[in-house]
Design a protein around this motif. Structure first.
Motif, PDB file in Angstrom:
ATOM      1  N   VAL A  47       3.956  37.208  98.648  1.00 24.26           N
ATOM      2  CA  VAL A  47       2.981  37.180  98.148  1.00 24.26           C
ATOM      3  C   VAL A  47       2.080  37.864  97.729  1.00 24.26           C
ATOM      4  O   VAL A  47       1.123  38.251  98.318  1.00 24.26           O
ATOM      5  N   ASP A  48       1.876  38.615  97.081  1.00 23.37           N
ATOM      6  CA  ASP A  48       0.522  39.927  96.323  1.00 23.37           C
ATOM      7  C   ASP A  48       0.651  40.596  95.156  1.00 23.37           C
ATOM      8  O   ASP A  48       0.710  40.112  94.177  1.00 23.37           O
ATOM      9  N   THR A 116       0.727  38.001  92.461  1.00 19.86           N
ATOM     10  CA  THR A 116      -0.378  37.230  92.354  1.00 19.86           C
ATOM     11  C   THR A 116      -2.001  38.389  90.779  1.00 19.86           C
ATOM     12  O   THR A 116      -2.760  37.413  91.419  1.00 19.86           O
ATOM     13  N   ASN A 124      -7.434  37.646  93.525  1.00 17.94           N
ATOM     14  CA  ASN A 124      -6.073  37.127  93.739  1.00 17.94           C
ATOM     15  C   ASN A 124      -6.514  35.528  93.687  1.00 17.94           C
ATOM     16  O   ASN A 124      -6.207  34.628  94.866  1.00 17.94           O
ATOM     17  N   ASP A 126      -6.893  31.657  93.459  1.00 15.54           N
ATOM     18  CA  ASP A 126      -6.090  29.939  93.910  1.00 15.54           C
ATOM     19  C   ASP A 126      -4.369  29.559  92.954  1.00 15.54           C
ATOM     20  O   ASP A 126      -3.833  29.853  93.838  1.00 15.54           O
ATOM     21  N   TRP A 129      -1.893  32.473  93.212  1.00 16.24           N
ATOM     22  CA  TRP A 129      -1.053  32.585  94.501  1.00 16.24           C
ATOM     23  C   TRP A 129      -0.566  31.046  95.173  1.00 16.24           C
ATOM     24  O   TRP A 129       0.725  30.786  94.905  1.00 16.24           O
ATOM     25  N   VAL A 133       3.748  29.954  95.338  1.00 16.54           N
ATOM     26  CA  VAL A 133       3.785  29.080  97.086  1.00 16.54           C
ATOM     27  C   VAL A 133       4.515  28.605  96.844  1.00 16.54           C
ATOM     28  O   VAL A 133       6.189  28.037  97.254  1.00 16.54           O
ATOM     29  N   LEU A 146       1.913  36.038 103.628  1.00 17.25           N
ATOM     30  CA  LEU A 146       0.107  35.753 102.740  1.00 17.25           C
ATOM     31  C   LEU A 146      -1.099  37.038 103.299  1.00 17.25           C
ATOM     32  O   LEU A 146      -1.632  36.865 103.774  1.00 17.25           O
ATOM     33  N   THR A 155     -10.123  27.695 100.355  1.00 23.74           N
ATOM     34  CA  THR A 155      -9.197  27.571  99.700  1.00 23.74           C
ATOM     35  C   THR A 155      -9.210  25.730  99.088  1.00 23.74           C
ATOM     36  O   THR A 155     -10.418  24.988  99.146  1.00 23.74           O
ATOM     37  N   ALA A 175      -1.227  33.932 107.822  1.00 25.06           N
ATOM     38  CA  ALA A 175      -2.006  34.427 106.764  1.00 25.06           C
ATOM     39  C   ALA A 175      -2.650  35.206 108.145  1.00 25.06           C
ATOM     40  O   ALA A 175      -2.656  35.549 108.597  1.00 25.06           O
ATOM     41  N   SER A 243      -4.037  42.949 107.503  1.00 23.28           N
ATOM     42  CA  SER A 243      -2.439  42.352 106.544  1.00 23.28           C
ATOM     43  C   SER A 243      -1.547  43.053 107.020  1.00 23.28           C
ATOM     44  O   SER A 243      -0.320  42.204 107.091  1.00 23.28           O
TER      45      SER A 243
END
Length: 432
Positions: A47-48, A116, A124, A126, A129, A133, A146, A155, A175, A243
């Motif tokens: 997810v990127d 995303t 990015n 919520d 993403w 997800v 993530l 979040t 993550a 990351s």
């Protein structure tokens, strides 16, 4: 996010030079690991910013995926970040025997690209993403990577619901802890059940930009990490950040899931934790706020003799508010039924009481008649005798049983919403 540091040897890096930059392959003894598993049969969702499947080291590895930024192409990566994460996970090299270019830790895993955001400085959200997800779960991804922190630090409910959805469907969610050096793990990494990842350098020391604190789970390489990057002329870049570390943990999770397909997500995480090590850092007690449960060791994660352990996630589980509402609704329904039952019972008691009253009145009338017939002599049926007779009647309502008798057995430990210590299962000593 990682910060790109271009290779500086030449305008076009040689194939040998590129592979030589992958110091991680040697320290993790990946050749020995690949003899056991290469991640085959496992899909990792990234997810990127998208993943460029045309990169020579990723051809055939990248699924179609989906764009969540407004109808674009999930394989159109404008920033290079998502492609880099995918390559750390599943690049296979190119050329004769795939000896050129870079290779990821799980070179036979598949990548599901979910875009995303587009450009490096884009938000990015919520909502984007979180939808990605959920899509990843529905498409059968077994691991979700993530490599970002939530905008605004916390979040949103929609993001939390998505994470809860993934955890409830047996998916390993990994993550990034964050790159600000703060003593606070960023969300969504800090959420229950998520494998939060910090970064270490070649000497296995924590990178000074890596966030730390309560909730940190694992550490992985995150300094001078090579990754594929089609936005650069050399097609590769070097970078620092959590990351990259996150991608290494996702790849290791894919190796474990390929080797042990019958393990639950919680049991996979258990293996990652139990096989991790503090290496040269002595005197640390897990979980440590700087190193979590230790630095990942992919070879040990797939070869060590580690009991499966409970099926539940040792890092806890994020509860969905939807399921909570459903349970509350059921409880309310049960309460209503109980109230109806109590109401019915009360009605019955009233009827019984009325009948008893009628009987009593009849007896009194009979006693009065007999008393009058007997001239009020104080014989049988007199006031004293009647009083004694009335005292023998049971009370109209029995005492209510104490509330303790209706409580039932206490809930088992697994029912409490806490995060059990993975070390309660007698793990091997950290630092082996």
């Amino acid at each position: 996010m990682t910060g790109a540091l271009l290779l500086t040897s030449a305008s076009t890096a040689s194939a040998d030079y590129v592979r030589d930059q992958q110091w991680v392959l040697d320290v993790f003894a990946m050749k020995d690991t690949w003899a056991v598993t290469q991640g085959q049969g496992v899909t990792v969702a990234v997810v990127d910013s998208g993943v460029d499947g045309s990169h020579p080291d990723l051809t055939g590895q990248v699924l179609k995926g989906k764009d969540f930024t407004g109808g674009g192409n999930a394989q159109d990566d404008l920033s290079g970040h998502g492609t880099g994460m995918a390559s750390i996970i599943a690049a296979h090299g190119h050329g004769t025997g795939n000896s050129s270019g870079m290779i990821g830790l799980a070179p036979k895993a598949k990548i599901l690209p979910l875009r995303t955001y587009q450009k490096k400085n884009d938000k990015n959200p919520d909502e984007a993403w979180a939808a990605a997800v959920r899509y990843a779960v529905d498409q059968g991804a077994k691991v979700i990577n993530l490599s970002f922190g939530a905008d605004g630090g916390k979040t949103s409910p929609v993001g939390r619901e998505a994470i809860a959805y993934a955890e409830a469907h047996d998916v390993v969610v990994v993550a990034a802890a964050g790159n600000t050096g703060a003593v606070a793990v960023e969300e969504p990494a800090a959420l229950p059940g998520v494998v939060s990842v910090g970064a270490v350098d070649k000497e296995a020391n924590r990178w000074n930009g890596s966030n730390s604190g309560k909730g940190l789970a694992l550490m992985a390489p995150g300094v001078q990490v090579l990754s594929a990057d089609n936005t650069e002329s050399q097609k590769y870049s070097l970078s620092d950040g959590t990351s990259d570390a996150t991608a290494f943990v996702s790849a290791t999770a894919a190796l474990v899931r390929a080797k042990y397909p019958n393990l639950t997500a919680g049991q996979v995480i258990n293996r990652l934790i139990k096989s991790a090590s503090f290496l040269g850092h002595k005197g640390l007690k897990a979980p440590d706020e700087e190193y979590g449960y230790g630095i990942i060791r992919p070879r040990q994660a797939v070869t060590m003799n580690i009991p499966p352990g409970p099926k539940t996630n040792p890092l806890g589980q994020l509860q969905s508010s939807t399921s909570t509402s459903t349970e509350s609704s059921k409880a309310t329904g049960s309460s209503t039924q109980a109230e109806k039952k109590d109401s019915s019972s009360s009605s019955i008691l009233v009827v019984v009481g009325a009948i008893a009253a009628i009987v009593v009145i009849g007896v009194i009338a009979l006693v009065v008649v007999r008393s009058r017939r007997n001239g009020g002599s104080g014989g049988p049926g007199s006031r004293g005798g009647a009083s004694s007779q009335y005292a023998s009647y049971p009370p109209a309502q029995q005492p209510y049983p104490s509330s303790a008798t209706n409580q039932g057995p206490p809930p088992s430990p697994g029912q409490y919403p806490h995060n059990p210590n993975p070390y309660s299962q007698q793990p091997p000593h950290q630092g082996q």
